[in-house]
Design a protein around this motif. Sequence first.
Motif, mmCIF file in Angstrom:
data_model
loop_
_atom_site.group_PDB
_atom_site.id
_atom_site.type_symbol
_atom_site.label_atom_id
_atom_site.label_comp_id
_atom_site.label_asym_id
_atom_site.label_seq_id
_atom_site.Cartn_x
_atom_site.Cartn_y
_atom_site.Cartn_z
ATOM 1 N N PHE A 1 0.834 -1.196 0.000
ATOM 2 C CA PHE A 1 0.000 0.000 0.000
ATOM 3 C C PHE A 1 0.871 1.248 0.000
ATOM 4 O O PHE A 1 1.914 1.310 0.634
ATOM 5 C CB PHE A 1 -0.880 0.057 1.256
ATOM 6 C CG PHE A 1 -1.967 -0.974 1.305
ATOM 7 C CD1 PHE A 1 -1.821 -2.118 2.064
ATOM 8 C CD2 PHE A 1 -3.149 -0.778 0.600
ATOM 9 C CE1 PHE A 1 -2.833 -3.071 2.121
ATOM 10 C CE2 PHE A 1 -4.167 -1.720 0.652
ATOM 11 C CZ PHE A 1 -3.996 -2.865 1.414
ATOM 12 N N GLN B 1 -3.454 10.105 6.696
ATOM 13 C CA GLN B 1 -2.836 9.432 5.560
ATOM 14 C C GLN B 1 -3.939 8.783 4.732
ATOM 15 O O GLN B 1 -4.741 8.008 5.254
ATOM 16 C CB GLN B 1 -1.849 8.369 6.052
ATOM 17 C CG GLN B 1 -0.651 8.971 6.769
ATOM 18 C CD GLN B 1 0.337 7.927 7.240
ATOM 19 O OE1 GLN B 1 0.449 6.847 6.660
ATOM 20 N NE2 GLN B 1 1.072 8.243 8.293
ATOM 21 N N TYR B 2 -3.942 9.103 3.452
ATOM 22 C CA TYR B 2 -4.923 8.551 2.526
ATOM 23 C C TYR B 2 -4.244 7.481 1.693
ATOM 24 O O TYR B 2 -3.189 7.713 1.117
ATOM 25 C CB TYR B 2 -5.510 9.659 1.646
ATOM 26 C CG TYR B 2 -6.300 10.659 2.441
ATOM 27 C CD1 TYR B 2 -5.704 11.829 2.907
ATOM 28 C CD2 TYR B 2 -7.631 10.425 2.761
ATOM 29 C CE1 TYR B 2 -6.428 12.745 3.675
ATOM 30 C CE2 TYR B 2 -8.362 11.337 3.519
ATOM 31 C CZ TYR B 2 -7.749 12.490 3.976
ATOM 32 O OH TYR B 2 -8.469 13.383 4.733
ATOM 33 N N PHE B 3 -4.899 6.342 1.638
ATOM 34 C CA PHE B 3 -4.286 5.170 1.033
ATOM 35 C C PHE B 3 -4.776 4.911 -0.389
ATOM 36 O O PHE B 3 -5.926 5.235 -0.737
ATOM 37 C CB PHE B 3 -4.586 3.929 1.880
ATOM 38 C CG PHE B 3 -3.733 3.825 3.107
ATOM 39 C CD1 PHE B 3 -3.994 4.615 4.222
ATOM 40 C CD2 PHE B 3 -2.647 2.955 3.151
ATOM 41 C CE1 PHE B 3 -3.202 4.529 5.358
ATOM 42 C CE2 PHE B 3 -1.848 2.863 4.282
ATOM 43 C CZ PHE B 3 -2.120 3.654 5.388
ATOM 44 N N GLY B 4 -3.888 4.292 -1.151
ATOM 45 C CA GLY B 4 -4.274 3.809 -2.457
ATOM 46 C C GLY B 4 -4.855 2.410 -2.365
ATOM 47 O O GLY B 4 -4.951 1.848 -1.268
ATOM 48 N N PRO B 5 -5.220 1.833 -3.506
ATOM 49 C CA PRO B 5 -5.858 0.520 -3.520
ATOM 50 C C PRO B 5 -4.901 -0.637 -3.302
ATOM 51 O O PRO B 5 -5.330 -1.770 -3.111
ATOM 52 C CB PRO B 5 -6.483 0.452 -4.908
ATOM 53 C CG PRO B 5 -5.608 1.329 -5.741
ATOM 54 C CD PRO B 5 -5.141 2.431 -4.843
#
Lengths: 115, 114
Positions: free
Chosen positions: A91, A104-108
């Motif tokens: 991630f 914190q914004y996460f990707g797929p």
Amino acid sequence: EAGVTQFPSHSVIEKGQTVTLRCDPISGHDNLYWYRRVMGKEIKFLLHFVKESKQDESGMPNNRFLAERTGGTYSTLKVQPAELEDSGVYFCASSRGRSGLNTQYFGPGTRLTVL
Amino acid sequence: AQKVTQAQTEISVVEKEDVTLDCVYETRDTTYYLFWYKQPPSGELVFLIRRNSFDEQNEISGRYSWNFQKSTSSFNFTITASQVVDSAVYFCALCQGNTDKLIFGTGTRLQVFP
């Protein structure tokens, strides 16, 4: 506003091969993080960039892993040579500022399978 | 040492039931932040909430509510009147005040059946 994107979504490689994962953070986010989840276990921190500088790479498992963030935009994580235990979901996350004050914004994620 | 424990590996409920996901944390810091993320079947981690250690006020957002109790080092998450779309893996995470990295629990898989 586009979210964090990661490429590829899946990668299947053989032991000994090289794989490069890419992460594009949210525009304007100076902080970029890599995490990994090995099957069934917790998501673990790998490293943190502030712009193009590595702020903390204490979670990198060994020198087969190389992360870069040239120009402070997207980041790549290269595994060379890949081993079976590297399989998992990788991630990427980004945040505008540092510490827990900034979400914190996460990707797929990229699912890596090493055969 | 810092640690997050989500003792419930998997929970199954029927739609409209209320369900609580437990999260217990360990830290020596007085300043820290707690998070919940949702991972639906599509795989991405979706941010749900952030709380700091100085704000013990409980929070409600629609059917979601969070109970932060420093006395028991817990940050539990309750879904009221669960729906099938709530089916996901839910992660609790800790960020100590002097660091940037998140420390995750192992996650709780919630399955909501119609």
